[in-house]
Design a protein around this motif. Structure first.
Motif, PDB file in Angstrom:
ATOM      1  N   ALA A 300       0.835  -1.205   0.000  1.00  0.00           N
ATOM      2  CA  ALA A 300       0.000   0.000   0.000  1.00  0.00           C
ATOM      3  C   ALA A 300       0.869   1.255   0.000  1.00  0.00           C
ATOM      4  N   SER A 301       1.985   1.219   0.703  1.00  0.00           N
ATOM      5  CA  SER A 301       2.883   2.371   0.777  1.00  0.00           C
ATOM      6  C   SER A 301       3.617   2.589  -0.539  1.00  0.00           C
ATOM      7  N   ARG A 302       4.010   1.502  -1.191  1.00  0.00           N
ATOM      8  CA  ARG A 302       4.640   1.646  -2.514  1.00  0.00           C
ATOM      9  C   ARG A 302       3.673   2.328  -3.481  1.00  0.00           C
ATOM     10  N   GLN A 303       2.411   1.906  -3.446  1.00  0.00           N
ATOM     11  CA  GLN A 303       1.416   2.519  -4.318  1.00  0.00           C
ATOM     12  C   GLN A 303       1.209   3.996  -3.987  1.00  0.00           C
ATOM     13  N   GLU A 304       1.282   4.334  -2.703  1.00  0.00           N
ATOM     14  CA  GLU A 304       1.132   5.733  -2.299  1.00  0.00           C
ATOM     15  C   GLU A 304       2.263   6.592  -2.856  1.00  0.00           C
ATOM     16  N   VAL A 305       3.483   6.065  -2.871  1.00  0.00           N
ATOM     17  CA  VAL A 305       4.614   6.829  -3.416  1.00  0.00           C
ATOM     18  C   VAL A 305       4.391   7.114  -4.895  1.00  0.00           C
ATOM     19  N   ILE A 306       3.884   6.119  -5.640  1.00  0.00           N
ATOM     20  CA  ILE A 306       3.607   6.336  -7.067  1.00  0.00           C
ATOM     21  C   ILE A 306       2.535   7.401  -7.234  1.00  0.00           C
ATOM     22  N   ARG A 307       1.483   7.347  -6.419  1.00  0.00           N
ATOM     23  CA  ARG A 307       0.434   8.374  -6.489  1.00  0.00           C
ATOM     24  C   ARG A 307       1.024   9.755  -6.225  1.00  0.00           C
ATOM     25  N   ARG A 308       1.877   9.867  -5.205  1.00  0.00           N
ATOM     26  CA  ARG A 308       2.498  11.154  -4.877  1.00  0.00           C
ATOM     27  C   ARG A 308       3.343  11.665  -6.046  1.00  0.00           C
ATOM     28  N   TYR A 309       4.000  10.750  -6.727  1.00  0.00           N
ATOM     29  CA  TYR A 309       4.831  11.140  -7.871  1.00  0.00           C
ATOM     30  C   TYR A 309       3.962  11.760  -8.967  1.00  0.00           C
ATOM     31  N   TYR A 310       2.866  11.092  -9.306  1.00  0.00           N
ATOM     32  CA  TYR A 310       1.980  11.630 -10.340  1.00  0.00           C
ATOM     33  C   TYR A 310       1.361  12.966  -9.904  1.00  0.00           C
ATOM     34  N   HIS A 311       0.983  13.070  -8.630  1.00  0.00           N
ATOM     35  CA  HIS A 311       0.405  14.329  -8.151  1.00  0.00           C
ATOM     36  C   HIS A 311       1.415  15.468  -8.279  1.00  0.00           C
ATOM     37  N   ALA A 312       2.680  15.196  -7.977  1.00  0.00           N
ATOM     38  CA  ALA A 312       3.714  16.224  -8.100  1.00  0.00           C
ATOM     39  C   ALA A 312       3.899  16.630  -9.562  1.00  0.00           C
ATOM     40  N   LEU A 313       3.911  15.658 -10.473  1.00  0.00           N
ATOM     41  CA  LEU A 313       4.060  15.968 -11.898  1.00  0.00           C
ATOM     42  C   LEU A 313       2.922  16.866 -12.394  1.00  0.00           C
ATOM     43  N   VAL A 314       1.689  16.547 -11.991  1.00  0.00           N
ATOM     44  CA  VAL A 314       0.538  17.335 -12.433  1.00  0.00           C
ATOM     45  C   VAL A 314       0.584  18.742 -11.833  1.00  0.00           C
ATOM     46  N   HIS A 315       0.919  18.839 -10.539  1.00  0.00           N
ATOM     47  CA  HIS A 315       1.011  20.149  -9.892  1.00  0.00           C
ATOM     48  C   HIS A 315       2.051  21.024 -10.592  1.00  0.00           C
ATOM     49  N   ARG A 335      14.719   4.171  -4.770  1.00  0.00           N
ATOM     50  CA  ARG A 335      15.112   3.506  -3.518  1.00  0.00           C
ATOM     51  C   ARG A 335      14.232   2.297  -3.228  1.00  0.00           C
ATOM     52  N   LEU A 336      12.959   2.385  -3.594  1.00  0.00           N
ATOM     53  CA  LEU A 336      12.031   1.280  -3.350  1.00  0.00           C
ATOM     54  C   LEU A 336      12.082   0.223  -4.452  1.00  0.00           C
ATOM     55  N   GLY A 337      12.809   0.529  -5.544  1.00  0.00           N
ATOM     56  CA  GLY A 337      12.911  -0.422  -6.639  1.00  0.00           C
ATOM     57  C   GLY A 337      11.638  -0.564  -7.438  1.00  0.00           C
ATOM     58  N   ILE A 338      10.871   0.523  -7.559  1.00  0.00           N
ATOM     59  CA  ILE A 338       9.611   0.495  -8.310  1.00  0.00           C
ATOM     60  C   ILE A 338       9.589   1.619  -9.328  1.00  0.00           C
ATOM     61  N   SER A 339       8.641   1.566 -10.247  1.00  0.00           N
ATOM     62  CA  SER A 339       8.463   2.626 -11.247  1.00  0.00           C
ATOM     63  C   SER A 339       7.000   3.015 -11.298  1.00  0.00           C
ATOM     64  N   LYS A 340       6.707   4.105 -11.999  1.00  0.00           N
ATOM     65  CA  LYS A 340       5.325   4.577 -12.070  1.00  0.00           C
ATOM     66  C   LYS A 340       4.418   3.572 -12.782  1.00  0.00           C
ATOM     67  N   GLU A 341       5.002   2.726 -13.626  1.00  0.00           N
ATOM     68  CA  GLU A 341       4.192   1.720 -14.321  1.00  0.00           C
ATOM     69  C   GLU A 341       3.742   0.591 -13.399  1.00  0.00           C
ATOM     70  N   ASP A 342       4.284   0.551 -12.165  1.00  0.00           N
ATOM     71  CA  ASP A 342       3.861  -0.474 -11.213  1.00  0.00           C
ATOM     72  C   ASP A 342       2.497  -0.169 -10.597  1.00  0.00           C
ATOM     73  N   ARG A 343       1.922   0.952 -10.956  1.00  0.00           N
ATOM     74  CA  ARG A 343       0.534   1.236 -10.573  1.00  0.00           C
ATOM     75  C   ARG A 343      -0.356   0.503 -11.573  1.00  0.00           C
ATOM     76  N   PRO A 344      -1.176  -0.465 -11.141  1.00  0.00           N
ATOM     77  CA  PRO A 344      -1.871  -1.367 -12.075  1.00  0.00           C
ATOM     78  C   PRO A 344      -2.747  -0.687 -13.123  1.00  0.00           C
ATOM     79  N   VAL A 345      -3.246   0.513 -12.830  1.00  0.00           N
ATOM     80  CA  VAL A 345      -4.179   1.160 -13.764  1.00  0.00           C
ATOM     81  C   VAL A 345      -3.467   2.009 -14.825  1.00  0.00           C
ATOM     82  N   VAL A 346      -2.154   2.180 -14.703  1.00  0.00           N
ATOM     83  CA  VAL A 346      -1.449   3.086 -15.618  1.00  0.00           C
ATOM     84  C   VAL A 346      -1.377   2.521 -17.030  1.00  0.00           C
TER      85      VAL A 346
END
Length: 496
Positions: A300-315, A335-346
């Motif tokens: 859940a926290s990994r997914q939150e980081v991806i959401r925060r990333y997209y929110h920052a890009l849009v802002h 650092r978490l070893g994830i990318s924005k594409e790891d959000r299932p709906v992207v």
């Protein structure tokens, strides 16, 4: 359905017990600073599934007869008309909203403190008058030159002594605010100073949910907090004072660690000695004891980081800002070893856009199914996705048209011919209104409408930045939306 990873009932019990122990420690009045949100704590509920947004206020509700609430708002935030981004209202309006919510839980709001008051701040004067007309007590606290480093000046009649003393009637005083930087801690310490001058026994503690002190520094729950505060330059770190005092590694964040030596001196000046050996000592946070499924909270926290990333890009795209915050969060993703594409709906949303050559959207339903929506002459992508999601949840065949074109076209005519809209496609609010009307005579429409409640907590991704109407609808439905940082049109003026 998303599995819980957090034991809510255990949390409520442990928090209440820990606060009671802290009250006994000081024996008199306790000023309890609340960091984060007392209600609508959506960040905590996202990274700790099972932690409900109202956890903190429900815990306080159990102590309603003993609690008094003081709300702090900075005159600087009033001056710049600062907005709470998650609910889209200015801080002054949010103070009134806080009071209404607290009262609805049977909690006593004693007063409002306006901090950082200067003579030339007319917004602060106007807000003070407004609150007083509403029957709310208001106290003013003033800037102190050299704060927080000039301890001798701070702890004097020219420092805290200039502040108006907040009269309270109960022994547990919760000090909260609509957002960070309002002056909550300074308000608490100012009260300790005035109480000491009056011979009143009092103490201070801090209720800060994140970072969670007894989780590792690199635990995704703590890392997600860094992403949430990337615009504030907050960084999680090992508390060096706690390590030196107890030989134990615990997590705190840079601002509390940096200010702690000064706080210790302030406590010594005010109380004779400091009751705490570290900034972590000041806390009453039991959240780490209540994680029931660690892997659920990690994901859940990994997914939150991806959401925060997209929110920052849009802002940054909307306000034409440098990519400072998004770059910081990009490092956290690494650092978490994830990318924005790891959000299932992207990827489903992007694939639908590639295939249709028009804006698209995708939603993940509670059972893991992905439903996409495409742009059509009648519906925008978000509206189409919303209707298809409701059909999927209600078990209605995908080929069924819940809204016939003859029911949509009159709304389009109203929009374009009478209301001046250039976009004939229905927004999400218009689709829901049309569906509600249809539900009075159509059983399938009624079944679909009944499924709206099951969208809460679902994830959505859109391939273009949403307009304010669709943003508001999704927020009210409790849907967690991210968007590609792309505008649908090239117009220079856009309604916000």
């Amino acid at each position: 359905m998303r599995r819980p990873g957090f034991d809510r009932e255990k949390y409520l019990e442990l928090q209440a017990d820990h606060i009671d122990a802290r009250r006994r420690q000081f024996g008199g009045k306790l000023y309890l600073e609340f960091g984060g949100k007392l209600f609508d704590d959506n960040h905590a509920s996202r990274v700790l599934p099972g932690f409900t947004p109202d956890n903190k206020i429900v815990m306080l509700e159990r102590l309603a007869d003993e609690v008094e609430i003081v709300i702090v708002i900075s005159a600087l935030d009033l001056q710049r008309n600062k907005l709470r981004s998650d609910v889209g209202i200015p801080y002054d309006a949010d103070v009134l909203r806080h009071i209404d919510v607290f009262r609805s839980y049977g909690l006593h709001v004693g007063s409002v403190v306006i901090s950082h008051v200067t003579e030339d701040n007319r917004q602060a004067r106007a807000f003070k008058r407004k609150l007083e007309r509403l029957g709310i007590k208001v106290y003013r606290h003033f800037p102190i030159k050299g704060y927080p480093n000039d301890v001798n000046l701070i702890v004097s009649e020219q420092g805290y002594g200039r502040n108006e003393y907040v009269e309270t009637t109960r022994d547990l005083v919760v000090v909260t605010a609509p957002g960070p930087g309002s002056g909550k801690m300074a308000t608490c310490l100012s009260q300790l100073y005035h109480d000491h001058q009056r011979g009143i026994s009092s103490g201070y503690a801090k209720y800060e949910t994140f970072p969670i002190w007894n989780l590792p520094l690199d635990h995704p729950v703590n890392v997600a907090y860094e992403a949430a505060t990337a615009d504030l330059d907050d960084v999680n770190m090992i508390d060096p004072f706690h390590l030196a005092a107890y030989g134990e590694q615990v997590v705190n964040y840079n601002r509390d660690v940096e200010i702690f030596p000064v706080l210790s001196l302030l406590f010594e000046q005010i109380m004779g000695s400091s009751p705490y050996k570290s900034p972590t000592d000041m806390g009453v946070n039991m959240a780490g004891m209540c994680i029931s499924d660690d892997e659920v909270c990690r994901e859940a926290s990994r997914q939150e980081v991806i959401r925060r990333y997209y929110h920052a890009l849009v802002h940054e795209k909307r306000d034409e800002l440098e990519p400072t915050v998004s770059d910081r969060i990009a490092l956290i993703l690494s650092r978490l070893g994830i990318s924005k594409e790891d959000r299932p709906v992207v990827l489903p949303a992007l694939e639908t856009e590639r295939r249709t050559k028009a804006p698209a959207a995708a939603i993940e339903l509670p059972d893991g199914r992905i439903v996409t929506g495409k742009t059509s002459p009648l519906l925008g992508a978000s509206s189409a996705m919303l209707l298809d999601a409701l059909k999927a949840l209600a078990g209605i065949d995908d080929s069924v048209q819940l809204l016939a074109s003859e029911s949509i076209e009159p709304i389009q005519t109203l929009k374009t011919q009478h209301l001046g809209s250039k976009n004939p496609r229905l927004h999400t609010d218009e689709v829901l209104i049309a569906l509600s009307v249809s539900a009075t005579t159509d059983e399938l429409a009624r079944r679909a409408l009944d499924e709206l409640q099951h969208l809460r907590g679902c994830d959505v991704h859109t391939t273009v930045i949403l307009g304010s109407v669709d943003e508001t609808i999704f927020r009210n439905l409790g849907v967690q939306v991210t968007s590609e940082p792309v505008f649908q049109t090239k117009k220079l003026y856009r309604k916000r």
